[in-house]
Design an enzyme around this catalytic site. Structure first.
Site, PDB file in Angstrom:
ATOM      1  N   HIS A   1      -2.262  18.335  32.276  1.00 58.29           N
ATOM      2  CA  HIS A   1      -1.022  18.917  32.797  1.00 58.29           C
ATOM      3  C   HIS A   1      -1.162  20.419  32.920  1.00 58.29           C
ATOM      4  CE1 HIS A   1      -0.785  18.527  28.406  1.00 58.29           C
ATOM      5  NE2 HIS A   1      -0.101  19.667  28.394  1.00 58.29           N
TER       6      HIS A   1
ATOM      7  N   ASP B   1       9.744  20.582  31.274  1.00 62.12           N
ATOM      8  CA  ASP B   1       9.267  20.401  29.903  1.00 62.12           C
ATOM      9  C   ASP B   1      10.460  20.123  28.999  1.00 62.12           C
ATOM     10  OD1 ASP B   1       6.444  21.441  28.292  1.00 62.12           O
ATOM     11  OD2 ASP B   1       8.277  21.155  27.099  1.00 62.12           O
TER      12      ASP B   1
HETATM   13  P1  5GP Z   1       0.275  20.847  25.552  1.00 63.18           P
HETATM   14  O1  5GP Z   1       0.389  21.460  24.194  1.00 63.18           O
HETATM   15  O2  5GP Z   1      -0.383  19.498  25.487  1.00 63.18           O
HETATM   16  O3  5GP Z   1      -0.362  21.773  26.544  1.00 63.18           O
HETATM   17  O4  5GP Z   1       1.742  20.686  26.089  1.00 63.18           O
HETATM   18  C1  5GP Z   1       2.476  19.496  25.988  1.00 63.18           C
HETATM   19  C2  5GP Z   1       3.878  19.788  26.492  1.00 63.18           C
HETATM   20  O5  5GP Z   1       4.523  18.565  26.707  1.00 63.18           O
HETATM   21  C3  5GP Z   1       4.735  20.602  25.519  1.00 63.18           C
HETATM   22  O6  5GP Z   1       5.183  21.797  26.159  1.00 63.18           O
HETATM   23  C4  5GP Z   1       5.879  19.646  25.177  1.00 63.18           C
HETATM   24  O7  5GP Z   1       7.123  20.298  25.033  1.00 63.18           O
HETATM   25  C5  5GP Z   1       5.869  18.702  26.376  1.00 63.18           C
HETATM   26  N1  5GP Z   1       6.355  17.373  26.081  1.00 63.18           N
HETATM   27  C6  5GP Z   1       6.003  16.570  25.035  1.00 63.18           C
HETATM   28  N2  5GP Z   1       6.636  15.393  25.100  1.00 63.18           N
HETATM   29  C7  5GP Z   1       7.409  15.445  26.217  1.00 63.18           C
HETATM   30  C8  5GP Z   1       8.305  14.503  26.823  1.00 63.18           C
HETATM   31  O8  5GP Z   1       8.522  13.385  26.355  1.00 63.18           O
HETATM   32  N3  5GP Z   1       8.913  14.897  27.972  1.00 63.18           N
HETATM   33  C9  5GP Z   1       8.694  16.136  28.516  1.00 63.18           C
HETATM   34  N4  5GP Z   1       9.359  16.420  29.651  1.00 63.18           N
HETATM   35  N5  5GP Z   1       7.868  17.037  27.979  1.00 63.18           N
HETATM   36  C10 5GP Z   1       7.221  16.696  26.830  1.00 63.18           C
END
Ligand code: 5GP
Length: 120
Positions: free
Chosen positions: A105, A34
């Site tokens: 994810h 992440d």
């Molecule tokens: P959600 O809130 O959708 O469950 O989590 C999305 C996750 O994606 C977050 O923990 C955020 O830090 C991660 N994330 C967002 N953009 C990127 C990116 O460009 N690369 C990576 N490796 N993680 C990302």
């Protein structure tokens, strides 16, 4: 249910348009660190197919994709050495789940005590 947005950041990662720090790649899944880790180890596991959240993945993915994804999660847990002390697996969906990226994810968090399941 909204339709899959092909411009989401994880779709761009899968197309190779945005770099990632890969932990594991399999035929149907990709795991990467992440970008804003919430624990000493914070890995995201995603299917390569265009699924928006856990529920459409679970109902629509093929048996091969489903097995590949869950075996990838298990392999990531081994790779980050979280087997003994454990981990937290979280997946957020849509508005109430506060999902930011609309490609399914699984967050695998490890390396510290995680605290209560939900913050108040
Ligand atoms: P959600 O809130 O959708 O469950 O989590 C999305 C996750 O994606 C977050 O923990 C955020 O830090 C991660 N994330 C967002 N953009 C990127 C990116 O460009 N690369 C990576 N490796 N993680 C990302």
């Amino acid at each position: 249910m909204p339709s899959y947005d092909t411009n989401n950041i994880f779709a761009k990662i899968l197309r190779g348009e945005v770099p990632n720090d890969t932990v594991l790649e399999t035929e149907h899944s990709l795991a990467f660190n992440d970008i804003a880790p919430q624990a000493p180890r914070h890995v995201l596991v995603i299917p390569k197919g265009a699924y928006m959240a856990y529920d459409d993945f679970s109902s629509d993915a093929s048996a091969e994709e489903l097995v590949d994804f869950h075996r990838a999660v298990a392999e990531v847990i081994r790779i980050i050495e979280a087997e003994e002390k454990g981990f937290r697996a979280i997946t957020n969906a849509r508005t109430h789940g506060m999902q930011e990226v609309s490609h399914f994810h699984m967050h695998i968090l490890a390396g510290q005590l995680m605290g209560p399941l939900l913050a108040s």
